[in-house]
Write a protein that holds these residues in place. Structure first.
Motif, PDB file in Angstrom:
ATOM      1  N   VAL A 116       0.862  -1.179   0.000  1.00 48.67           N
ATOM      2  CA  VAL A 116       0.000   0.000   0.000  1.00 48.67           C
ATOM      3  C   VAL A 116       0.901   1.232   0.000  1.00 48.67           C
ATOM      4  CG1 VAL A 116      -1.754   1.300   1.252  1.00 48.67           C
ATOM      5  CG2 VAL A 116      -1.823  -1.215   1.253  1.00 48.67           C
ATOM      6  N   ILE A 117       0.713   2.092  -1.002  1.00 46.81           N
ATOM      7  CA  ILE A 117       1.478   3.332  -1.103  1.00 46.81           C
ATOM      8  C   ILE A 117       0.568   4.456  -0.611  1.00 46.81           C
ATOM      9  CG2 ILE A 117       2.734   4.889  -2.630  1.00 46.81           C
ATOM     10  CD1 ILE A 117       2.978   2.521  -4.610  1.00 46.81           C
ATOM     11  N   ALA A 118       0.947   5.079   0.507  1.00 47.98           N
ATOM     12  CA  ALA A 118       0.122   6.135   1.099  1.00 47.98           C
ATOM     13  C   ALA A 118       0.811   7.480   0.956  1.00 47.98           C
ATOM     14  CB  ALA A 118      -0.128   5.833   2.572  1.00 47.98           C
ATOM     15  N   GLY A 119       0.054   8.473   0.541  1.00 49.55           N
ATOM     16  CA  GLY A 119       0.607   9.811   0.399  1.00 49.55           C
ATOM     17  C   GLY A 119      -0.489  10.829   0.207  1.00 49.55           C
ATOM     18  N   ASN A 120      -0.116  12.093   0.274  1.00 50.62           N
ATOM     19  CA  ASN A 120      -1.147  13.123   0.139  1.00 50.62           C
ATOM     20  C   ASN A 120      -1.537  13.320  -1.323  1.00 50.62           C
ATOM     21  OD1 ASN A 120       0.452  15.267  -1.061  1.00 50.62           O
ATOM     22  ND2 ASN A 120       1.377  15.548   0.944  1.00 50.62           N
ATOM     23  N   SER A 121      -2.625  14.012  -1.508  1.00 47.49           N
ATOM     24  CA  SER A 121      -3.230  14.132  -2.835  1.00 47.49           C
ATOM     25  C   SER A 121      -2.431  14.994  -3.810  1.00 47.49           C
ATOM     26  CB  SER A 121      -4.654  14.684  -2.706  1.00 47.49           C
ATOM     27  OG  SER A 121      -4.635  15.916  -2.013  1.00 47.49           O
ATOM     28  N   THR A 122      -1.358  15.622  -3.354  1.00 44.90           N
ATOM     29  CA  THR A 122      -0.532  16.423  -4.265  1.00 44.90           C
ATOM     30  C   THR A 122       0.498  15.569  -4.989  1.00 44.90           C
ATOM     31  OG1 THR A 122       1.119  16.951  -2.572  1.00 44.90           O
ATOM     32  CG2 THR A 122      -0.766  18.454  -2.790  1.00 44.90           C
ATOM     33  N   GLN A 123       0.599  14.307  -4.631  1.00 43.18           N
ATOM     34  CA  GLN A 123       1.613  13.431  -5.222  1.00 43.18           C
ATOM     35  C   GLN A 123       1.017  12.502  -6.261  1.00 43.18           C
ATOM     36  OE1 GLN A 123       4.181  11.425  -2.509  1.00 43.18           O
ATOM     37  NE2 GLN A 123       3.781  12.913  -0.915  1.00 43.18           N
ATOM     38  N   ASN A 124       1.847  12.082  -7.181  1.00 45.57           N
ATOM     39  CA  ASN A 124       1.459  11.067  -8.152  1.00 45.57           C
ATOM     40  C   ASN A 124       1.890   9.714  -7.590  1.00 45.57           C
ATOM     41  OD1 ASN A 124       1.017   9.370 -10.276  1.00 45.57           O
ATOM     42  ND2 ASN A 124       2.458  10.363 -11.664  1.00 45.57           N
ATOM     43  N   LEU A 125       1.015   9.092  -6.836  1.00 48.91           N
ATOM     44  CA  LEU A 125       1.351   7.826  -6.180  1.00 48.91           C
ATOM     45  C   LEU A 125       1.472   6.679  -7.175  1.00 48.91           C
ATOM     46  CD1 LEU A 125      -0.950   8.080  -3.035  1.00 48.91           C
ATOM     47  CD2 LEU A 125       1.456   8.719  -3.255  1.00 48.91           C
ATOM     48  N   GLU A 126       0.952   6.849  -8.353  1.00 52.08           N
ATOM     49  CA  GLU A 126       0.966   5.789  -9.372  1.00 52.08           C
ATOM     50  C   GLU A 126       2.281   5.714 -10.145  1.00 52.08           C
ATOM     51  OE1 GLU A 126      -1.540   3.649 -10.049  1.00 52.08           O
ATOM     52  OE2 GLU A 126      -2.895   4.487  -8.558  1.00 52.08           O
ATOM     53  N   ARG A 127       3.154   6.693  -9.984  1.00 50.09           N
ATOM     54  CA  ARG A 127       4.328   6.783 -10.863  1.00 50.09           C
ATOM     55  C   ARG A 127       5.254   5.572 -10.787  1.00 50.09           C
ATOM     56  NH1 ARG A 127       5.301  10.325  -6.775  1.00 50.09           N
ATOM     57  NH2 ARG A 127       7.147   9.943  -5.534  1.00 50.09           N
ATOM     58  N   SER A 128       5.272   4.861  -9.688  1.00 45.02           N
ATOM     59  CA  SER A 128       6.161   3.711  -9.549  1.00 45.02           C
ATOM     60  C   SER A 128       5.463   2.382  -9.792  1.00 45.02           C
ATOM     61  CB  SER A 128       6.778   3.699  -8.152  1.00 45.02           C
ATOM     62  OG  SER A 128       7.518   4.870  -7.937  1.00 45.02           O
ATOM     63  N   VAL A 129       4.160   2.426  -9.989  1.00 43.62           N
ATOM     64  CA  VAL A 129       3.377   1.207 -10.177  1.00 43.62           C
ATOM     65  C   VAL A 129       3.400   0.827 -11.651  1.00 43.62           C
ATOM     66  CG1 VAL A 129       1.100   0.144  -9.902  1.00 43.62           C
ATOM     67  CG2 VAL A 129       1.901   1.840  -8.234  1.00 43.62           C
ATOM     68  N   ARG A 130       3.682  -0.431 -11.921  1.00 43.31           N
ATOM     69  CA  ARG A 130       3.696  -0.918 -13.298  1.00 43.31           C
ATOM     70  C   ARG A 130       2.269  -1.125 -13.796  1.00 43.31           C
ATOM     71  NH1 ARG A 130       7.995  -5.838 -12.563  1.00 43.31           N
ATOM     72  NH2 ARG A 130       9.836  -4.563 -12.154  1.00 43.31           N
ATOM     73  N   ALA A 131       2.072  -0.977 -15.077  1.00 41.00           N
ATOM     74  CA  ALA A 131       0.756  -1.211 -15.671  1.00 41.00           C
ATOM     75  C   ALA A 131       0.314  -2.657 -15.473  1.00 41.00           C
ATOM     76  CB  ALA A 131       0.780  -0.852 -17.154  1.00 41.00           C
ATOM     77  N   THR A 132       1.275  -3.569 -15.360  1.00 44.05           N
ATOM     78  CA  THR A 132       0.952  -4.990 -15.213  1.00 44.05           C
ATOM     79  C   THR A 132       0.747  -5.419 -13.755  1.00 44.05           C
ATOM     80  OG1 THR A 132       3.319  -5.497 -15.181  1.00 44.05           O
ATOM     81  CG2 THR A 132       2.191  -5.638 -17.313  1.00 44.05           C
ATOM     82  N   ASP A 133       0.983  -4.520 -12.800  1.00 37.58           N
ATOM     83  CA  ASP A 133       0.789  -4.867 -11.387  1.00 37.58           C
ATOM     84  C   ASP A 133      -0.699  -5.044 -11.087  1.00 37.58           C
ATOM     85  OD1 ASP A 133       3.484  -4.799 -10.730  1.00 37.58           O
ATOM     86  OD2 ASP A 133       3.423  -2.726 -10.008  1.00 37.58           O
ATOM     87  N   ARG A 134      -1.000  -6.108 -10.366  1.00 32.98           N
ATOM     88  CA  ARG A 134      -2.380  -6.315  -9.924  1.00 32.98           C
ATOM     89  C   ARG A 134      -2.750  -5.209  -8.951  1.00 32.98           C
ATOM     90  NH1 ARG A 134      -5.121 -10.361 -11.241  1.00 32.98           N
ATOM     91  NH2 ARG A 134      -6.487 -10.225  -9.459  1.00 32.98           N
ATOM     92  N   ARG A 135      -3.975  -4.721  -9.042  1.00 31.09           N
ATOM     93  CA  ARG A 135      -4.439  -3.625  -8.198  1.00 31.09           C
ATOM     94  C   ARG A 135      -5.297  -4.119  -7.032  1.00 31.09           C
ATOM     95  NH1 ARG A 135      -1.866   0.294  -8.224  1.00 31.09           N
ATOM     96  NH2 ARG A 135      -3.358   1.910  -8.541  1.00 31.09           N
ATOM     97  N   GLU A 136      -5.609  -5.383  -7.037  1.00 29.48           N
ATOM     98  CA  GLU A 136      -6.371  -5.974  -5.937  1.00 29.48           C
ATOM     99  C   GLU A 136      -6.033  -7.456  -5.870  1.00 29.48           C
ATOM    100  OE1 GLU A 136     -10.558  -6.705  -8.268  1.00 29.48           O
ATOM    101  OE2 GLU A 136     -10.198  -4.741  -7.382  1.00 29.48           O
ATOM    102  N   PRO A 137      -6.328  -8.091  -4.739  1.00 26.41           N
ATOM    103  CA  PRO A 137      -5.966  -9.513  -4.610  1.00 26.41           C
ATOM    104  C   PRO A 137      -6.697 -10.378  -5.635  1.00 26.41           C
ATOM    105  CG  PRO A 137      -6.890  -8.642  -2.549  1.00 26.41           C
ATOM    106  CD  PRO A 137      -6.988  -7.570  -3.570  1.00 26.41           C
TER     107      PRO A 137
END
Length: 171
Positions: free
Chosen positions: A29-50
Motif C-alpha cells: 500500500v502506497i500512502a501519500g497526500n493528494s498532491t503526489q502522483n502515487l501511481e508513478r512507480s506502479v507498473r501497468a501490469t501490477d495487480r491492483r487488488e488480490p
C-alpha cells in the motif's frame, strides 16, 4: 498476512520497495497526500487488488491510498490499517515509533531498520533539534542520498520482510 506500507511523502525508494514486495509476493500500500502522483512507480501490469478477495495475503498486489494534504495524514492512514505482521517504509521517526509500538516493523529510506531499543533516543534527538530550530538555531540536515543508501535499503527491506513473513507464518 504481511503487508508493506510505504509512507510516500518524499520517499526516494518507492520503486525499490515495490521490487521487494513483488519478489516476496506480499501486498503493498502506497500512502501519500493528494498532491503526489502515487501511481508513478506502479507498473501497468501490477495487480491492483488480490486475486482472491477472501485471501488477500496470497501474492503481490499494490494499491494507493491518497489522503488529505494535512500534516501526518498519510501517517494516520497507515497506523489505522497496521497489524503486527506489517512492515512500514518511512523516513518519519515519529511514525516509526508508533509502528514499533504497535508491534510491527519499520525501516528508513536509507536502510536503517528502526529498533525498539533505540527509538526513544532517536525521538529525544529529534525533539532537541526541533527546540534548537524553534529558537532560531540551525541543525545539520541529512547527507545527500546515494546509491549505497538504495542498495542498503533494498537488502535490509528484503531481510525485514522475510522476518515479518516468518513471524506471521506465511513464509
Amino acid at each position: 498476512m504481511t503487508v508493506l506500507y510505504i509512507d510516500a511523502d518524499a520517499c526516494p525508494v518507492t520503486r525499490e520497495a515495490l521490487v521487494v514486495a513483488r519478489a516476496e509476493g506480499i501486498p503493498c500500500v502506497i500512502a501519500g497526500n493528494s498532491t503526489q502522483n502515487l501511481e508513478r512507480s506502479v507498473r501497468a501490469t501490477d495487480r491492483r487488488e488480490p486475486r482472491d478477495p477472501e485471501h488477500p495475503d496470497r501474492g503481490f498486489w499494490v494499491s494507493t491510498l491518497q489522503v488529505g494534504v494535512g500534516a501526518d495524514s498519510a501517517d494516520f492512514a497507515i497506523v489505522q490499517r497496521l497489524t503486527p505482521d506489517d512492515v512500514v517504509v518511512t523516513q518519519d521517526i515519529g511514525l516509526a515509533d508508533i509502528v514499533l509500538g504497535r508491534g510491527a516493523r519499520a525501516i528508513g529510506v536509507r536502510g536503517r531498520v528502526y529498533n525498539p531499543l533505540t527509538i526513544d533516543s532517536m525521538m529525544f534527538i529529534r525533539h532537541e533539534e526541533k527546540k534548537v530550530r524553534r529558537a532560531g538555531g540551525r541543525t545539520r540536515g541529512p547527507a545527500a542520498f546515494t546509491g549505497e543508501d538504495r542498495t542498503r535499503f533494498s537488502h535490509n527491506l528484503r531481510q525485514l520482510v522475510r522476518e515479518a513473513k516468518q513471524a506471521a507464518g506465511t513464509d
